[in-house]
Design an enzyme around this catalytic site. Sequence first.
Site, PDB file in Angstrom:
ATOM      1  N   GLU A 282       0.776  -1.365  -0.030  1.00  8.87           N
ATOM      2  CA  GLU A 282       0.079  -0.105  -0.281  1.00  8.87           C
ATOM      3  C   GLU A 282       0.898   1.236  -0.039  1.00  8.87           C
ATOM      4  OE1 GLU A 282      -3.175   2.336   2.726  1.00  8.87           O
ATOM      5  OE2 GLU A 282      -2.363   0.505   3.428  1.00  8.87           O
TER       6      GLU A 282
ATOM      7  N   GLU B 178      -9.849   5.717  -0.056  1.00  7.65           N
ATOM      8  CA  GLU B 178      -9.311   4.375  -0.141  1.00  7.65           C
ATOM      9  C   GLU B 178      -9.732   3.870  -1.555  1.00  7.65           C
ATOM     10  OE1 GLU B 178      -7.919   2.468   2.032  1.00  7.65           O
ATOM     11  OE2 GLU B 178      -8.341   3.463   4.099  1.00  7.65           O
TER      12      GLU B 178
END
Length: 319
Positions: A146, A283
């Site tokens: 990530e 997100e």
Amino acid sequence: MSHGSVPPIARRLVAGPAVVLLAAGLAGCGGGTVGMGGGDDGKKPVAAASSSSPSSPSSPSSPVGAASQTPKSEPPAEPRSSAPAPADAPAPAADGPLRGKVVVVDPGHNIHNAEHSAEIDRQVDIGTGRKECDTTGTETNSGYAEATFSLDVAHRLRAILQSRGAKVVLTHDGDRPYGPCVTERAEIGNKAHGDAAVSIHADGAGPGQRGFHVILPAKVRGGAADTAPIVAPSKELGARVAGNFVKVTGSAPSNYIGHGTGLDTRGDLGGLNLSTIPKVFIECGNMRDAQDAALLTDGDWREKAAQGIADGITDFLRG
């Protein structure tokens, strides 16, 4: 990765004063802060917030359908050592629609956090409780982190915003041994007197959970946290980012958080609680879902993600 043209069928998403269009029948992306991935760390603070708004928008819409147009298998991970930094990022344009504006871009997590567990595990005060300084973030099943994703998108976003005349401030550029802590990330934006701020993440929810979502600050007050002045403009910023993210990427809002609106409201994230400027988290997808992972690991799609976020910020700043 191409998703084809956006279908003409659209639904309205009402978020406070903003009305944005979310196209129906699009390929899902994936996002949420349920698991290992985004937000500050996805965990609840030690102490409960003294006051906060509900965890989801007050006027949810029906979930937007997602067409299965993306690969079902995940490609090999990209290099994990660091996110690729563009050579000689362009300076702010002398003129442009964002001339005179300051945008703070916060790449979620740090690729080196895992090497500094003691430092990132220490508790910091987020106003409504205490949480870890930072976390490692999540990764795809093939190991694409990530932190690598978020820094890559941040670089792409910076280039687009600078081409429009904005001054862009990064909270970090992959040049720190760890962090910064969530408290410092907020402080950097505050000291820069940013006109808008966005924190870039990808989630670590379960397989089959797909679609992006934008996290808005709840109204909280406690310690150094007082979000009352930024709740309304942040909601406007989030709605515009969500609408443009759909339009540019072809991705659908989350099918597991936000009730299909692409928006969620939280009072447990230090990066939002301690901000004094309009700020949201995005997100962009669920790294643990194979179809979303195929998008997140694709450079062409990441460019679209950056474009969608940039267009949302631009719409917000131009009113």
